[in-house]
Scaffold this motif. Sequence first.
Motif, mmCIF file in Angstrom:
data_model
loop_
_atom_site.group_PDB
_atom_site.id
_atom_site.type_symbol
_atom_site.label_atom_id
_atom_site.label_comp_id
_atom_site.label_asym_id
_atom_site.label_seq_id
_atom_site.Cartn_x
_atom_site.Cartn_y
_atom_site.Cartn_z
ATOM 1 N N GLU A 85 0.832 -1.203 0.000
ATOM 2 C CA GLU A 85 0.000 0.000 0.000
ATOM 3 C C GLU A 85 0.870 1.259 0.000
ATOM 4 O O GLU A 85 0.552 2.244 -0.673
ATOM 5 C CB GLU A 85 -0.928 -0.010 1.215
ATOM 6 C CG GLU A 85 -2.103 0.921 1.057
ATOM 7 C CD GLU A 85 -3.259 0.597 1.991
ATOM 8 O OE1 GLU A 85 -3.705 1.531 2.680
ATOM 9 O OE2 GLU A 85 -3.690 -0.564 2.029
ATOM 10 N N GLU A 86 1.987 1.214 0.705
ATOM 11 C CA GLU A 86 2.900 2.371 0.724
ATOM 12 C C GLU A 86 3.496 2.614 -0.665
ATOM 13 O O GLU A 86 3.639 3.771 -1.103
ATOM 14 C CB GLU A 86 4.028 2.138 1.735
ATOM 15 C CG GLU A 86 3.593 2.116 3.190
ATOM 16 C CD GLU A 86 2.861 0.839 3.593
ATOM 17 O OE1 GLU A 86 2.111 0.887 4.586
ATOM 18 O OE2 GLU A 86 3.016 -0.201 2.904
ATOM 19 N N GLU A 125 0.913 4.250 -2.908
ATOM 20 C CA GLU A 125 0.770 5.678 -2.612
ATOM 21 C C GLU A 125 1.920 6.470 -3.221
ATOM 22 O O GLU A 125 1.714 7.560 -3.776
ATOM 23 C CB GLU A 125 0.711 5.895 -1.099
ATOM 24 C CG GLU A 125 -0.577 5.397 -0.470
ATOM 25 C CD GLU A 125 -0.611 5.571 1.035
ATOM 26 O OE1 GLU A 125 0.266 6.294 1.575
ATOM 27 O OE2 GLU A 125 -1.501 4.988 1.678
ATOM 28 N N ARG A 126 3.129 5.933 -3.155
ATOM 29 C CA ARG A 126 4.292 6.622 -3.708
ATOM 30 C C ARG A 126 4.200 6.689 -5.236
ATOM 31 O O ARG A 126 4.455 7.744 -5.831
ATOM 32 C CB ARG A 126 5.580 5.897 -3.279
ATOM 33 C CG ARG A 126 6.858 6.553 -3.771
ATOM 34 C CD ARG A 126 7.024 7.954 -3.241
ATOM 35 N NE ARG A 126 8.185 8.620 -3.814
ATOM 36 C CZ ARG A 126 8.268 9.922 -4.043
ATOM 37 N NH1 ARG A 126 7.260 10.728 -3.719
ATOM 38 N NH2 ARG A 126 9.364 10.448 -4.562
ATOM 39 N N THR A 173 -7.748 1.244 -6.947
ATOM 40 C CA THR A 173 -7.811 1.194 -5.484
ATOM 41 C C THR A 173 -8.594 -0.003 -4.951
ATOM 42 O O THR A 173 -8.903 -0.063 -3.764
ATOM 43 C CB THR A 173 -8.429 2.489 -4.923
ATOM 44 O OG1 THR A 173 -9.716 2.689 -5.528
ATOM 45 C CG2 THR A 173 -7.535 3.684 -5.205
ATOM 46 N N LEU A 228 -8.156 3.028 0.826
ATOM 47 C CA LEU A 228 -7.218 3.330 -0.259
ATOM 48 C C LEU A 228 -7.818 4.334 -1.241
ATOM 49 O O LEU A 228 -7.107 5.192 -1.773
ATOM 50 C CB LEU A 228 -6.817 2.038 -0.977
ATOM 51 C CG LEU A 228 -5.618 2.111 -1.920
ATOM 52 C CD1 LEU A 228 -4.366 2.648 -1.221
ATOM 53 C CD2 LEU A 228 -5.323 0.728 -2.523
ATOM 54 N N LYS A 281 -7.472 7.741 0.192
ATOM 55 C CA LYS A 281 -6.081 8.172 0.077
ATOM 56 C C LYS A 281 -5.789 8.663 -1.335
ATOM 57 O O LYS A 281 -5.111 9.682 -1.522
ATOM 58 C CB LYS A 281 -5.140 7.013 0.448
ATOM 59 C CG LYS A 281 -3.673 7.425 0.511
ATOM 60 C CD LYS A 281 -3.418 8.436 1.618
ATOM 61 C CE LYS A 281 -1.971 8.872 1.682
ATOM 62 N NZ LYS A 281 -1.729 9.851 2.753
ATOM 63 N N ALA A 282 -6.310 7.956 -2.344
ATOM 64 C CA ALA A 282 -6.109 8.367 -3.738
ATOM 65 C C ALA A 282 -6.761 9.723 -3.997
ATOM 66 O O ALA A 282 -6.205 10.581 -4.699
ATOM 67 C CB ALA A 282 -6.682 7.316 -4.684
ATOM 68 N N LEU A 327 -4.556 12.365 -2.469
ATOM 69 C CA LEU A 327 -3.332 12.599 -3.247
ATOM 70 C C LEU A 327 -3.595 13.369 -4.541
ATOM 71 O O LEU A 327 -2.673 13.931 -5.114
ATOM 72 C CB LEU A 327 -2.657 11.266 -3.567
ATOM 73 C CG LEU A 327 -1.978 10.554 -2.383
ATOM 74 C CD1 LEU A 327 -1.577 9.133 -2.761
ATOM 75 C CD2 LEU A 327 -0.757 11.343 -1.911
#
Length: 300
Positions: A57-58, A61-62, A81, A92, A95-96, A99
């Motif tokens: 998951e990290e 995200e990167r 996601t 997720l 988070k998307a 971002l």
Amino acid sequence: MRNLELRGIIPPIVTPMNEDESINEQELRNQVNRQIEAGAHGIFPFGTNGEAYILSEEEKERVLAIVIEETNKRVPVYAGTGCISTKDTIRLSKKAQELGADVLSIITPSFAAASQEELYQHFKAVAEAVDMPIVLYNIPARTGNAISPATVKRLSKIKNIVGVKDSSGNFDNMLQYIEVTRDREDFVVLSGNDSLILWNLMAGGSGGIAGCANVYPEVMVSIYENFKAGNIEKARQAQDSIRSFRGCFKHGNPNTIVKAAVDMLGHPVGKCRAPFNYIPQAGIEELKTVLEENKNKGMK
């Protein structure tokens, strides 16, 4: 929710990796620019070709943060996601959105068998949790769960579920997706099978999320652009031209073949992450031959 035009050829870009399997961030930026310069209509990080199934998951995200930054709003960014649980998918997806992704591509849950009602409730819950356009992703050969046309019809009544990508390889299934959502003008049906993109467009679909665009971005974009310009014969020639490359898929996992081909073309994207990275010598030789033949035809 931004008003986006979801259409055309959207490459599910490969995730470049170094020899130690860490992400090659500079090459990822290079691949984003390569696709946009070729005329891609969107960028889709960590799809199947981006090895979403094996990234943490990290790492996702990167990768997403880099792609969003490098794309710099030139084209929409689609973020994959989908997770097995609804809770993880919502986390997720949020988070998307945070971002700065433009669209969510949400694959069906996998491994455990899901009923159509369970799939409906899963996607509905995610749609209610985020203020973003969502494209459903049907790839039953990989997940074990297929979204039926009737369920797609139900889900199309939810405002921010705006489309579906069909990678079943069953053209009639994709036709039914188009038929059952025809009453909603802004709902898009995208082909996840690269050999069906032109036929998707001719049937009223909107394009494709095309793994082969990693190898031949200009060719894949030309299928869509020629179709839209009314040059059906040129679009058909472009569509037919990828047949020999797709024939190499018999030697391994298609995304393994795609990534190997991109690397052979001189882009240091590395191998797929183990254990999904083996191609027999016969496959490597055929791939080299096909790439050389297509190079001589001017394909790129």
